[in-house]
Design a protein around this motif. Structure first.
Motif, PDB file in Angstrom:
ATOM      1  N   ALA A  97      40.082  52.642  39.923  1.00 45.65           N
ATOM      2  CA  ALA A  97      40.609  51.371  39.431  1.00 45.65           C
ATOM      3  C   ALA A  97      42.107  51.403  39.245  1.00 45.65           C
ATOM      4  N   ASN A  98      42.671  52.562  38.904  1.00 48.54           N
ATOM      5  CA  ASN A  98      44.086  52.616  38.542  1.00 48.54           C
ATOM      6  C   ASN A  98      44.820  53.722  39.278  1.00 48.54           C
ATOM      7  N   GLY A 130      33.982  53.684  36.060  1.00 46.96           N
ATOM      8  CA  GLY A 130      34.683  52.410  35.963  1.00 46.96           C
ATOM      9  C   GLY A 130      34.774  51.860  34.566  1.00 46.96           C
ATOM     10  N   ASP A 144      39.098  41.130  33.123  1.00 54.91           N
ATOM     11  CA  ASP A 144      39.390  41.985  34.279  1.00 54.91           C
ATOM     12  C   ASP A 144      40.723  42.706  34.161  1.00 54.91           C
ATOM     13  N   ASP A 150      43.928  48.661  48.223  1.00 58.96           N
ATOM     14  CA  ASP A 150      43.091  47.821  47.356  1.00 58.96           C
ATOM     15  C   ASP A 150      41.790  47.458  48.049  1.00 58.96           C
ATOM     16  N   GLN A 201      39.029  48.322  34.144  1.00 55.90           N
ATOM     17  CA  GLN A 201      38.535  47.263  35.003  1.00 55.90           C
ATOM     18  C   GLN A 201      39.367  47.169  36.288  1.00 55.90           C
ATOM     19  N   THR A 202      38.934  46.306  37.180  1.00 58.29           N
ATOM     20  CA  THR A 202      39.514  46.250  38.516  1.00 58.29           C
ATOM     21  C   THR A 202      41.014  46.007  38.490  1.00 58.29           C
ATOM     22  N   ASN A 203      41.455  45.074  37.664  1.00 60.30           N
ATOM     23  CA  ASN A 203      42.871  44.704  37.619  1.00 60.30           C
ATOM     24  C   ASN A 203      43.528  45.145  36.319  1.00 60.30           C
ATOM     25  N   LYS A 258      35.470  48.182  43.970  1.00 67.65           N
ATOM     26  CA  LYS A 258      35.893  47.460  42.779  1.00 67.65           C
ATOM     27  C   LYS A 258      34.994  47.786  41.602  1.00 67.65           C
ATOM     28  N   THR A 259      35.614  48.035  40.465  1.00 69.14           N
ATOM     29  CA  THR A 259      34.867  48.313  39.253  1.00 69.14           C
ATOM     30  C   THR A 259      34.191  47.039  38.778  1.00 69.14           C
ATOM     31  N   LYS A 260      32.925  47.101  38.545  1.00 68.81           N
ATOM     32  CA  LYS A 260      32.218  45.920  38.089  1.00 68.81           C
ATOM     33  C   LYS A 260      32.666  45.558  36.684  1.00 68.81           C
TER      34      LYS A 260
END
Length: 836
Positions: A305-306, A280, A647, A315, A652-654, A320-322
């Motif tokens: 994440a991607n 992540g 983020d 989703d 990252q998550t987004n 989720k990546t911290k």
């Protein structure tokens, strides 16, 4: 099969040493050709099939037959009516059909030197027997292959041949696992020969980087205990075996990496160094996990994440990546003179993960070292600052792009990265940093620039890839073996070169075919550094020479001169040469670079950014933007303002990327790049700042701190903390708190005369600006204002009454005053400010 005898001869020359091996291959090819119609192929023979699609469709048909056989199907009986292990045999037949295609194409059996012999030998003596025996995997020791083929310590060649795509294609196998030291006699290639339909190729836990390259956790073998185990690094632990959590259970590794955010020892499946890596971050962004293990630890079998997916609610399925809690977008704001810029040095050093010394001189030394290494950049915003300076823009360039000579006329527009993109590039390509005894220093080493093929010539692209994969540097020029000791003398090289061809009769020491091999053979020492250029303005690899000169002629000629290299850093996109050198590269194939013009800290940072034993997490980088509110933020940052949020950073998550308008490149902001800004609230109120910027930054207020001036009575004879407090209280009453006077104005005062100079030349002019030349308010701040309309002899200011111009009747003219600073001979009286 009209050319059967020729094919057998070709196989023997290529490394199929046994008659039974050659007969098996020709039988398979003959059987496939005889059953083309039954296989659904519209060709009369294999020659016609090869001319149609290079046998691609036919090999794909064999692959599907193998999958059908694995699922219990009987289609394979078209070719193998009595076989009990059809899918293993079909895999072999597919690889043999690929060999026959190379034969039809006219490829020489000994292409790429010994590479074909190596591939054929391993297929015949390892892969095929393992398939026939129904084994799940087979290990190939490089030393054994070298001895069996009578090669001369060809460890890198064997590793390259077995790890490359050609062998995967021939053997119909996935990328092998490499065990042990890289490119040595002790390297072991472990081939998974099970027929697996998914991209894990039978591996229980595979991770992928942003480019899709696969990685897997690897075991470390303890020779003392004889136990092999996975290593997991606890949070805050060092990269040592003693600190690591050891387990033989891959499920525990998956739990630690995916759920607990811990680092494990991970290696690219294609080979390379082993590092402690986390999932992540900037490196590993996707995973595939055995479904049973995924169920046991409570995560989807695939995630990232991607990664796009056609599955519904993807989703919600992905872990989720911290978010990296250390990603910092910080603005220090406050009135002038409160130490904002002063504080950025300590804050930047801290954000870089370094110890912040108490001593200012030591702090600034550490800051300057990080600045020189490129981990800190400093820029001051101003009203003319634009996107083209900060992110990227087009600039006119004269001269040729590929040589040292300036063009006689004209110019070209070249896309030039700005300061933000340059430091983002460094942060994004950082893979950690070697420390202590593992760190590599330039001291005592020569640094050479080398070209490996022409960077802009697609036909030379394979040379660079071969060099990186094979672990060596390549030099072109004539195929003359310079191994003999006599060629340590330049004259001997000149003589041999002249004797090679009549056209070389005029060669001398300055001739490229003489000078370049001489440097490569005689000037380079083991331990010296090589920087591989990409054109004249960029570099794409850095390595350490670890071997002597070798001569390896190639079937097509050229690039026969080699030296073994341990590659320390590779970036195929390239980095601007001005990051490490004050000059552009020249067109020479190899030459020693000037020590005085090297940016040694920056070069050493690149050299130490990918060590096996160094930290796996990328190094932190800091961009300091002084006076950030003085520029038009929307104009300078443009579309990148969205990417600054923690983020939205890469990994990252987004995570988001944008396509830049000038270069057309996809660009994202790495998580290990911190933004540190300063803002003078007297210049623009924080309330007026761009709302988008406010939301993406943390704001830390820095107000005047009178306690910094404690001890001033002994030095200056004046209570400076009280003086500063009084002035600021009056400013806040008359104006606001954002236009106070900072303590930094007085920190350098060591005498009363120093205080007078600060008041006369800094504080009072600043008050005049604050109050727009309203001297009554300035006098009120200084304690010199009186309620009457007569002249005033103040402590800082003197006021005189101006005489009304002629013609104005008494009583009609308003009283007018002239305010003047007391002269230096009169000095200032601080009584009304400190209450004495």
């Amino acid at each position: 099969m009209e050319n059967e005898s020729n094919f057998k001869e070709w196989l023997e020359q290529g490394g199929a040493l046994t008659a039974s091996g050659r007969n098996s291959r020709t039988y398979a090819v003959r059987t496939i050709e005889q059953n083309l119609s039954s296989l659904g192929m519209p060709y009369k023979d294999l020659q016609e099939a090869w001319e149609a699609d290079r046998l691609i469709g036919l090999r794909e048909r064999l692959k599907k037959m193998s999958e059908d056989a694995r699922n219990g199907g009987q289609v394979y009986r078209i070719l193998m009516p009595d076989s009990e292990k059809p899918h293993n045999r079909l895999s072999n037949w597919g690889s043999w059909l690929g060999q026959y295609g190379r034969f039809l194409a006219g490829d020489p059996p000994g292409a790429a030197e010994d590479a074909d012999r190596i591939r054929q030998y391993v297929i015949e003596h390892y892969i095929e027997p393992a398939r026939e025996e129904g084994n799940a995997e087979v290990d190939v020791l490089v030393r054994d292959v070298n001895g069996a083929l009578g090669l001369k310590e060809a460890w890198p060649n064997i590793c390259q041949a077995l790890g490359g795509r050609i062998f995967q294609d021939l053997s119909q196998l996935p990328i092998p696992e490499r065990i042990g030291a890289d490119q040595s006699s002790a390297t072991v290639f472990r081939f998974d020969i099970r027929d697996q339909p998914d991209s894990r190729n039978g591996r229980p836990f595979v991770l992928f980087d942003a480019e899709g390259s696969p990685y897997q956790p690897v075991k470390n073998h303890n020779r003392t205990s004889g136990i092999s185990a996975f290593y997991i690094k606890p949070k805050g632990a060092k990269n040592t075996a003693d600190d690591a959590i050891k387990t033989e259970d891959i499920q525990e590794v998956a739990r630690a990496v995916l759920l607990e955010g811990l680092a494990a020892r991970i290696k690219a499946i294609s080979g390379g160094t082993v590092n402690y890596l986390t999932y992540g971050g900037n490196k590993l962004v996707r995973y595939e996990l055995d479904p049973e293990i995924a169920k046991a630890i409570g995560v989807p079998s695939r995630g990232g994440a991607n990664v796009g997916s056609t599955e519904a609610n993807i989703d919600n399925m992905m872990p989720k990546t911290k978010m990296d809690p250390h990603t910092m977008n910080l603005i220090l704001y406050g009135p002038p003179g409160t130490g904002k810029t002063f504080t950025t040095a300590a804050e930047a050093v801290r954000l870089c993960g370094e110890t912040v010394p108490d001593d200012r001189a030591e702090l600034m030394l550490s800051y300057q070292d990080l600045l020189a290494a490129g981990r800190i950049e400093f820029v001051t915003f101003h009203q003319s600052m634009a996107y083209e300076e900060f992110v990227e823009g087009r600039q006119p360039m004269t001269g040729s792009e590929d040589d040292d000579e300036a063009a006689s006329s004209g110019f070209r527009l070249e896309t030039v990265p700005g300061i933000f993109r340059r430091i983002a590039k460094r942060a994004n390509t950082s893979k950690g940093h070697s420390v202590g005894s593992n760190a590599i220093s330039i001291a005592g080493r020569q640094v050479f620039k080398m070209s490996i093929g022409e960077a802009k010539n697609p036909e030379d692209a394979h040379l660079f890839e071969e060099a990186i994969e094979g672990g060596y540097a390549l030099l072109g020029f004539d195929d003359i073996d310079w191994s003999d000791e006599k060629y340590s003398d330049r004259a001997a090289i000149i003589e041999a070169y002249k004797a090679e061809n009549d056209e070389n009769a005029n060669a001398d020491a300055r001739s490229g075919p003489v000078q370049m091999p001489f440097i490569f053979r005689n000037w380079v020492n083991q331990g010296d550094i090589v920087i591989v250029s990409k054109g004249n303005g960029m570099f794409r690899a850095i390595g350490e020479f670890v071997g002597d000169y070798e001569f390896h002629p190639r079937p097509d000629g050229g690039y026969a001169h080699r030296r073994a290299v341990r590659w320390l850093w590779v970036d195929r996109e390239g980095v601007a040469v001005n990051e490490i050198y004050t000059r552009r590269f020249s067109m020479k194939s190899i030459y020693a670079m000037y020590d005085s013009e090297l940016n040694v800290p920056a070069l050493e940072r690149y050299m130490n950014s990918g060590s096996t034993d160094g930290p796996a997490d990328p190094e932190p980088f800091v961009l300091i933007i002084d006076e950030i509110n003085r520029a038009n933020i929307s104009k300078v940052f443009g579309e990148l303002i969205t990417l600054l949020e923690p983020d939205k950073r890469l990994g990252q998550t987004n995570a988001l990327t944008v396509r830049l308008p000038y270069s057309g490149d996809e660009f994202g902001v790495p998580s290990n790049l911190h933004i540190l800004g300063t803002m003078n609230t007297a210049d623009r109120s924080i309330a007026l700042l761009d709302t988008a910027l406010r939301r993406r930054f943390t704001f830390r207020e820095m107000m005047p701190d009178p306690s910094v001036l404690d001890g001033s009575i002994e030095k200056c004879g004046i209570d400076l903390p009280r003086l500063l407090t009084t002035i600021n209280e009056r400013i806040e009453y008359l104006y606001d708190r954002e236009h106070q006077i900072g303590h930094a104005y007085f920190t350098g005062c060591n005498s009363l005369a120093d205080v007078d100079q600060v008041m006369r030349h800094k504080v009072i002019p600043l008050l005049a600006e604050y109050f727009f030349e309203d001297w009554d308010k300035i006098a009120a701040v200084l304690g010199d204002l009186k309620p009457h309309e007569s002249a005033i002899l103040g402590n800082f200011l003197n006021r005189s009454v101006l005489k009304a111009p002629p013609g104005l009747e008494d009583g009609d003219a308003l009283p007018r005053f002239r305010w003047e600073l007391r002269s230096e001979s009169e000095g200032f009286d601080y009584t009304m400010l400190i209450g004495e």
